[in-house]
Design an enzyme around this catalytic site. Sequence first.
Site, short mmCIF file in Angstrom:
data_model
loop_
_atom_site.label_atom_id
_atom_site.label_comp_id
_atom_site.label_asym_id
_atom_site.label_seq_id
_atom_site.Cartn_x
_atom_site.Cartn_y
_atom_site.Cartn_z
N HIS A 194 31.47 -9.94 78.71
CA HIS A 194 32.91 -9.97 78.93
C HIS A 194 33.57 -11.13 78.17
O HIS A 194 34.59 -10.98 77.52
CB HIS A 194 33.15 -10.12 80.44
CG HIS A 194 34.56 -9.95 80.81
ND1 HIS A 194 35.06 -8.75 81.23
CD2 HIS A 194 35.59 -10.81 80.78
CE1 HIS A 194 36.34 -8.89 81.47
NE2 HIS A 194 36.69 -10.14 81.20
N GLU A 440 26.69 8.07 70.61
CA GLU A 440 26.16 6.77 71.01
C GLU A 440 24.77 6.88 71.62
O GLU A 440 24.24 5.93 72.17
CB GLU A 440 27.12 6.02 71.93
CG GLU A 440 27.79 6.83 72.99
CD GLU A 440 28.84 6.05 73.77
OE1 GLU A 440 29.03 4.85 73.55
OE2 GLU A 440 29.49 6.68 74.62
N ASP A 464 26.27 1.21 72.23
CA ASP A 464 25.26 1.99 72.94
C ASP A 464 24.25 2.61 71.98
O ASP A 464 23.07 2.71 72.31
CB ASP A 464 25.92 3.08 73.78
CG ASP A 464 26.45 2.49 75.08
OD1 ASP A 464 25.67 1.79 75.75
OD2 ASP A 464 27.62 2.69 75.39
N CYS A 511 33.70 3.03 66.54
CA CYS A 511 34.49 2.21 67.46
C CYS A 511 33.67 1.17 68.20
O CYS A 511 34.19 0.49 69.09
CB CYS A 511 35.26 3.09 68.44
SG CYS A 511 34.18 4.04 69.51
#
Length: 584
Positions: A194, A440, A464, A511
């Site tokens: 994060h 992914e 991922d 992305c």
Amino acid sequence: MTLACIGIGVSRAIALGPAFLMKRHPIEVTPSWIKEHEVEAEIQRFRQALEAARQELQLVRTQIPSSTPPDIADFIDAHLLMLEDVTFTEAPLELIRNQLYRAEWALQVRRDAIVEVFESMDDPYLKTRKDDVNHVVIQIQKCLMRDGDEVHTSHEDITGHVIIAQDLSPADTILLRYRGVAAFVTEFGGPLSHTAILARSIGIPAVLGLRNATQYLQHGEMLVVDGEQGVVLASLDATILEAYHKRLGVYQIHKEGQRRLASKPSQSLDKVPIKLFANIELPEDIYQAIAYGAAGVGLYRTEFMYMNRGAVNPDEEEHLEAYLKVVRGLNGIPVTIRTLDLGADKQIINRDGLYYPPACNPALGLRAIRLCLKEPELFKPQIRAILRAAAYGPVRLMVPMLSNLNEIFAIRQIIEEAKQELHRDGLRFNADIPFGGMIEVPSAALCAYQFAKHLDFLSIGTNDLIQYTLAIDRVDEDVNYLFDPLHPAVLKLIRMTIVAGQRCNIPVTMCGEMAGEPRYTRILLGLGLRRFSMESNSILDVKEMICNSDISYLTRTIKSMRSHIAQGDTEVILEALNQSPIPP
Ligand code: PEP
Ligand code: MG
């Protein structure tokens, strides 16, 4: 002598500033007693600390921007309520009066008793509530020990400081974001944590995973934080300090100049247009995307609507309201809304207080589209809201974690049902909404051509894709060092996906974080990628790279270096590709 500490660099900027040490744990409280005549003064001291803790939390509460997900505020409200509970206000006083305990020790003894009760509970949710008790106790103990070496951030001016912490909670990072800090250094966290994503999104340098940083670095000392190299320099001598002042000056001038790029077309030296999109998490993020000249939003992560809000999921109207804010704010440029991606690194606590979705191995479990297909009542309101939002502007619907074709067919069926329902309900929607999927999972990349035949667009989620291809938990610090976007297997899967899109004539975007890293821009261009989506803050760095690249040269070079790619000599290739100016 200058001290160099190595961690994980997670943003490209450098910063210079005094250290601001946020020492939080452990606060050491040892058994200690007072004399009988000190009781009243000790009680007074305890009450003052309670009041100070309450004021500090209230101040934090007022500083939380309205755009913050509601639960962060709820979380602080819960702590404020706990501060009024007799467990904290009265019970320690008995120990001070009757046992002559010092206030810190009385509080600690009460804390231990409560934590023991929580720990003996079977319910995993209630078990975790002991963390809240700890946070509140620490908050009071910090106030009791104010004259110790504890450093508080609440009232102090931290503008231009380098924050040094063991770890930063989401609430901390959100608050710090608005207080002009120069950089973050934390002992824990990796490139996809994060704090890392936030540091990148606000464009400030951060070095994470720097073990024992709070011990080695001293409050107030001048530091250099190099987010690119992952290095923190301390005990700086005059020559190094001067060199970094110069470097910082050059960096700032470069950034100023780069701003002009926002309004320039995104194309290579040989005039190949490249689309650059923004990744967003909250509707408010679009303003930054627009400021950096994004061609649209390539990934709108919608999990934040479900997180930190307790048991109640957003309903169709709440979804619609958020999507319309984005659609209207973007004023005609497209947005790709990704459906719910709960699970693995994005779990919530459900109404029974359990982690949801439940799984033995969350990354391989009932995550993202698997969960949505199993629980249509969770999925349908979102699908209906996306279809409705698409009546007001260019909206695309994207599904995460596809791993087989049947999922695509099942989703299509749900979309069709939703359209019929909306039609029956007399609500406005766009029946021609483009429907795409994220690549992914290795199975999806290997079958990308089959997937592409049934979808309107593809988007490569490298965070991922790398995790699943290399069997590396993306948030496990112990295996961070194996997380390699340039691994030949990863590059092969990326290339297969791009080719599948070309053959089926549908757009392919990337992305994942890899798309926003300028070091990888040229290799991705050479592999055929023409659409990138990233944190808004990275757009100009990537654009600058694109504007200085000759795509036909990159394509030829990549072809001629196939054997190096296969052998994993990718660092060599990067060096060859990333030379500046690019060879003719
Ligand atoms: C990805 O996996 O690359 C991605 C963009 O999705 P997320 O990081 O939200 O899982
Ligand atoms: Mg993903």
